[in-house]
Design an enzyme around this catalytic site. Structure first.
Site, PDB file in Angstrom:
ATOM      1  CG  ASP A  49      81.300  91.226  24.672  1.00  0.00           C
ATOM      2  OD1 ASP A  49      82.115  90.617  25.354  1.00  0.00           O
ATOM      3  OD2 ASP A  49      80.800  90.418  23.790  1.00  0.00           O
ATOM      4  CG  ASP A  64      76.561  95.100  24.406  1.00  0.00           C
ATOM      5  OD1 ASP A  64      76.346  94.036  23.895  1.00  0.00           O
ATOM      6  OD2 ASP A  64      77.564  95.561  24.199  1.00  0.00           O
TER       7      ASP A  64
END
Length: 217
Positions: free
Chosen positions: A9, A7
């Protein structure tokens, strides 16, 4: 060969690129400041508690791409990566990426943030493979709608499609995320890791015996 899936953020970044992009647009007078600041915060809060409607958010976040010439937005984006993103790469993220490269692993970023924002961020991090929410285009112009979501369960659907199309069959999948929204993604991987996790993901990771790590130092 193995695949390491990250991922973006709050995982590789110590911040949220989507939210910061909205603030950057406000700072550069490309959107209505009061309205955009208020709505940007509202959607960010919804994401944090797992209630975000990705299509409603897309109608908001993609609208500036329909209102300004692409060349202007691309120039703004280049400044955004330099000024806002480079300083918030999590301290230990480059070392983790380097460790997987040294092991001969392929690297892939998967993010709910739209490709227009994150493509140069993936390049900045040296990660060649990217799955992101895809903005719809009509020729060269953005429509303000989503062509394909990459949020929550859609991350798994899109990763499966990418794996099926990829010429290499991977022995193991490593997964890294901070968010409860990525529980389906982490469950799909062989070696899930909770990274600077939100309370829901942290509790779930501890219950399941997944590694809980920090890249922020």
């Amino acid at each position: 060969m193995n695949l390491a899936v990250f991922d973006l953020d709050h995982t590789l970044l110590n911040g949220d690129s989507d939210y910061l992009w909205g603030q950057f647009l406000v700072a550069n007078d490309l959107v209505d400041g009061d309205y955009y600041t208020r709505e940007n915060q509202r959607f960010y809060d919804q994401y944090a508690v797992g209630t975000l409607d990705i299509h409603e958010f897309a109608a908001f976040s993609l609208k500036p791409l329909t209102e300004h010439p692409l060349a202007i937005m691309e120039a703004i984006r280049a400044r955004f990566v330099t000024e806002c993103i480079a300083p918030i790469v999590s301290r230990d993220a480059p070392a983790l990426l380097a460790r997987h490269r040294a092991q001969g692993d392929e690297l892939l970023i998967t993010t709910a943030t739209n490709r227009f924002i994150v493509e140069p961020i993936a390049e900045h991090l040296g990660v060649a493979h990217l799955l992101a929410t895809e903005p719809e285009r009509d020729g060269p112009r953005f429509t303000g709608r989503i062509a394909k979501s990459n949020f929550r369960d859609a991350k798994v659907v899109n990763l499966k499609a990418w794996l099926a199309a990829h010429p290499v069959q991977f022995e193991r999948l490593y997964g890294y995320s901070d968010s409860q929204n990525d529980l389906p993604l982490l469950e799909f991987t062989d070696h899930p890791h909770a990274v600077d996790a939100d309370p829901v993901l942290k509790a779930e990771a501890e219950k399941r015996g997944w590694p809980v790590i920090s890249l922020r130092g």
